[in-house]
Design a protein around this motif. Structure first.
Motif, PDB file in Angstrom:
ATOM      1  N   LEU A   1       2.167   1.741  -3.719  1.00  0.00           N
ATOM      2  CA  LEU A   1       1.036   2.066  -4.449  1.00  0.00           C
ATOM      3  C   LEU A   1       0.669   3.394  -4.298  1.00  0.00           C
ATOM      4  CD1 LEU A   1      -1.531  -0.846  -4.284  1.00  0.00           C
ATOM      5  CD2 LEU A   1      -0.041  -0.468  -6.156  1.00  0.00           C
ATOM      6  N   ASP A   2       1.089   4.096  -3.008  1.00  0.00           N
ATOM      7  CA  ASP A   2       1.045   5.451  -2.854  1.00  0.00           C
ATOM      8  C   ASP A   2       2.057   6.399  -2.935  1.00  0.00           C
ATOM      9  OD1 ASP A   2      -1.707   5.431  -2.272  1.00  0.00           O
ATOM     10  OD2 ASP A   2      -1.563   5.430   0.086  1.00  0.00           O
TER      11      ASP A   2
ATOM     12  N   TYR B   1      -4.815  -5.567  -3.409  1.00  0.00           N
ATOM     13  CA  TYR B   1      -4.677  -4.120  -2.847  1.00  0.00           C
ATOM     14  C   TYR B   1      -4.727  -3.016  -3.745  1.00  0.00           C
ATOM     15  CZ  TYR B   1      -3.809  -6.382   1.800  1.00  0.00           C
ATOM     16  OH  TYR B   1      -3.851  -7.120   2.716  1.00  0.00           O
ATOM     17  N   ARG B   2      -4.211  -3.009  -5.187  1.00  0.00           N
ATOM     18  CA  ARG B   2      -4.312  -2.200  -6.096  1.00  0.00           C
ATOM     19  C   ARG B   2      -5.956  -1.971  -6.306  1.00  0.00           C
ATOM     20  NH1 ARG B   2      -1.353  -4.516  -9.689  1.00  0.00           N
ATOM     21  NH2 ARG B   2       0.558  -3.188  -9.011  1.00  0.00           N
TER      22      ARG B   2
ATOM     23  N   TRP C   1      -8.759  -0.357   2.090  1.00  0.00           N
ATOM     24  CA  TRP C   1      -7.516  -0.184   3.000  1.00  0.00           C
ATOM     25  C   TRP C   1      -7.109   1.095   3.311  1.00  0.00           C
ATOM     26  CZ3 TRP C   1      -3.637   2.531   0.719  1.00  0.00           C
ATOM     27  CH2 TRP C   1      -3.371   2.432  -0.741  1.00  0.00           C
ATOM     28  N   GLU C   2      -7.675   2.127   2.403  1.00  0.00           N
ATOM     29  CA  GLU C   2      -7.263   3.537   2.737  1.00  0.00           C
ATOM     30  C   GLU C   2      -7.948   3.947   3.878  1.00  0.00           C
ATOM     31  OE1 GLU C   2      -8.343   5.446  -0.804  1.00  0.00           O
ATOM     32  OE2 GLU C   2      -6.532   5.548  -1.762  1.00  0.00           O
TER      33      GLU C   2
ATOM     34  N   THR D   1       0.828  -1.341  -0.170  1.00  0.00           N
ATOM     35  CA  THR D   1       0.040  -0.036  -0.153  1.00  0.00           C
ATOM     36  C   THR D   1       0.903   1.147   0.124  1.00  0.00           C
ATOM     37  OG1 THR D   1      -0.273  -0.170   2.442  1.00  0.00           O
ATOM     38  CG2 THR D   1      -2.030  -1.095   1.037  1.00  0.00           C
TER      39      THR D   1
ATOM     40  N   CYS E   1       5.362  -3.803  -7.799  1.00  0.00           N
ATOM     41  CA  CYS E   1       4.580  -2.475  -7.846  1.00  0.00           C
ATOM     42  C   CYS E   1       5.542  -1.485  -8.691  1.00  0.00           C
ATOM     43  CB  CYS E   1       4.633  -2.049  -6.380  1.00  0.00           C
ATOM     44  SG  CYS E   1       3.485  -2.986  -5.245  1.00  0.00           S
TER      45      CYS E   1
ATOM     46  N   ASN F   1      -8.697  -2.486  -4.309  1.00  0.00           N
ATOM     47  CA  ASN F   1      -9.411  -2.560  -3.217  1.00  0.00           C
ATOM     48  C   ASN F   1      -9.054  -1.228  -2.304  1.00  0.00           C
ATOM     49  OD1 ASN F   1     -11.716  -4.892  -3.251  1.00  0.00           O
ATOM     50  ND2 ASN F   1      -9.662  -5.546  -3.954  1.00  0.00           N
ATOM     51  N   ARG F   2      -8.769  -0.108  -2.978  1.00  0.00           N
ATOM     52  CA  ARG F   2      -8.257   1.129  -2.016  1.00  0.00           C
ATOM     53  C   ARG F   2      -9.477   1.406  -0.957  1.00  0.00           C
ATOM     54  NH1 ARG F   2      -4.258   4.519  -3.179  1.00  0.00           N
ATOM     55  NH2 ARG F   2      -2.936   3.853  -4.482  1.00  0.00           N
ATOM     56  N   ASP F   3     -10.573   1.171  -1.323  1.00  0.00           N
ATOM     57  CA  ASP F   3     -11.954   1.618  -0.424  1.00  0.00           C
ATOM     58  C   ASP F   3     -11.715   0.788   0.629  1.00  0.00           C
ATOM     59  OD1 ASP F   3     -12.394  -0.740  -1.947  1.00  0.00           O
ATOM     60  OD2 ASP F   3     -14.578  -0.324  -1.946  1.00  0.00           O
TER      61      ASP F   3
ATOM     62  N   LYS G   1      -5.576   2.640   6.934  1.00  0.00           N
ATOM     63  CA  LYS G   1      -4.373   3.450   7.051  1.00  0.00           C
ATOM     64  C   LYS G   1      -4.509   4.776   7.582  1.00  0.00           C
ATOM     65  CE  LYS G   1      -0.845   2.539   4.784  1.00  0.00           C
ATOM     66  NZ  LYS G   1       0.068   2.258   3.758  1.00  0.00           N
TER      67      LYS G   1
END
Length: 324
Positions: free
Chosen positions: A198-199, A309-310, A316-317, A195, A259, A312-314, A320
């Motif tokens: 990805l950010d 994870y790429r 894990w965001e 994550t 990634c 399903n940001r809704d 975090k």
């Protein structure tokens, strides 16, 4: 069949519950499931189906004896996942780990015995053994935990096995290697690194990155747990491993590649206190007795995990953001 699952809204517990409800285990086809989860920071109701006639969800504590007296009667088995499980958090403060993992397990064992539960599967970890320089641990290896988390799990293992020897309870203990896969709370190394990358953020690599772990996809772990539930011998311990050892530096390299990032995204940090150097489980016993074999290769598992994870940001965001 009615199965009582503690910690069933957490990473591994929810994977097991979803597999049960999708009838992935022929021996438990059509099973009804009661999930008891406190929904502390790492428990997430969104990890489970919103509506399923075979699922009952109860928010509560495994140390609540009165609640357990109401919930447990009528169930055929308990699968006990509920635990505080992050080593760094245990170093910062050990009391919640002892309270949940040791006291909570004893309260649950007492309630299960009173309710006449058939089988009790206690889900544990390879960290109870400490560190091993070469070779692999067998199930008879002495317990030598080095972190407060591992010590609390070792204590709960011994309580579960004592319940079998003292009271004749039908207890089986499983010990797994490092799990990974979808829905893992983003404080653990793989989801944290993925994550962050990805950010566009750097990832923290402990020490020299030479600590070695055996990686196990959560789906394989859950298959092993189900085999222990259905066919394990009472009073026995079974190891569930993935058969793929990587140093943390090697794992980091794989995640960087997956990634599309370079080593400039890695930030070396001071090593964890009491950081175990290597874990390795011998899985001969569960393989020969119960027919277990890992099915998800590390390449396949890491690729699918990064993709999850790429996509399903809704999921894990908010987690975090809430733990920042």
């Amino acid at each position: 069949m009615q199965i009582f699952v503690t910690g069933g809204a957490g990473f591994i517990g929810s994977a097991y519950v979803r597999a049960l409800l999708q009838d992935e285990y022929p021996g438990a086809a059509g099973a009804s499931v009661t999930v008891l989860d406190l929904l502390s920071y790492s428990g997430n109701r969104a990890n489970l189906p919103v509506a399923d006639s075979r699922l009952r969800f109860v928010q509560g504590d495994i140390a609540d004896a009165a609640l357990l007296r109401d919930l447990l009667p009528g169930h055929d088995a308990v699968v006990h996942f509920a635990a505080e499980s992050h080593v760094d958090r245990s170093i910062a403060g050990a009391v919640p780990f002892v309270t949940t993992n040791v006291l909570g397990t004893q309260v649950l064992l007492d309630a299960a015995r009173t309710a006449g539960i058939g089988r009790f599967v206690h889900v544990s970890t390879d960290e109870v053994y400490g560190s091993i320089a070469e070779g692999s641990w067998t199930e008879t290896w002495p317990l030598m935990p080095n972190s407060p988390y591992a010590a609390s799990k070792a204590g709960s293992d011994l309580l579960a096995l004592a319940a079998h020897r003292t009271h004749g309870m039908d207890v089986v203990v499983t010990r797994c290697s490092n799990n990974y896969g979808p829905y893992q709370f983003p404080e653990k190394v793989i989801p944290l690194f993925v994550t962050n990358l990805l950010d566009g953020k750097q990832v923290p690599l402990y020490g020299d990155g030479g600590n070695i772990r055996d990686w196990l996809h959560v789906a394989d772990h859950c298959r092993g747990i189900q085999l222990a539930l259905e066919k394990g011998r009472a009073g026995e311990v079974y190891h569930i491993g993935g058969g793929t050892e990587l140093s943390n530096r090697e794992l980091t390299g794989r995640l960087l590649d997956a990634c599309g990032a370079g080593w400039d995204m890695v930030r070396p940090v001071e090593d964890r206190k009491g950081h175990d150097r290597r874990y390795s489980l011998d899985i001969t016993k569960i393989s020969e007795e119960l027919g277990y074999a890992p099915q998800v290769t590390l390449d396949e598992g890491l690729a699918s995990t990064v993709a999850w994870y790429r996509d399903n940001r809704d999921w894990w965001e908010p987690l975090k953001a809430g733990s920042a």
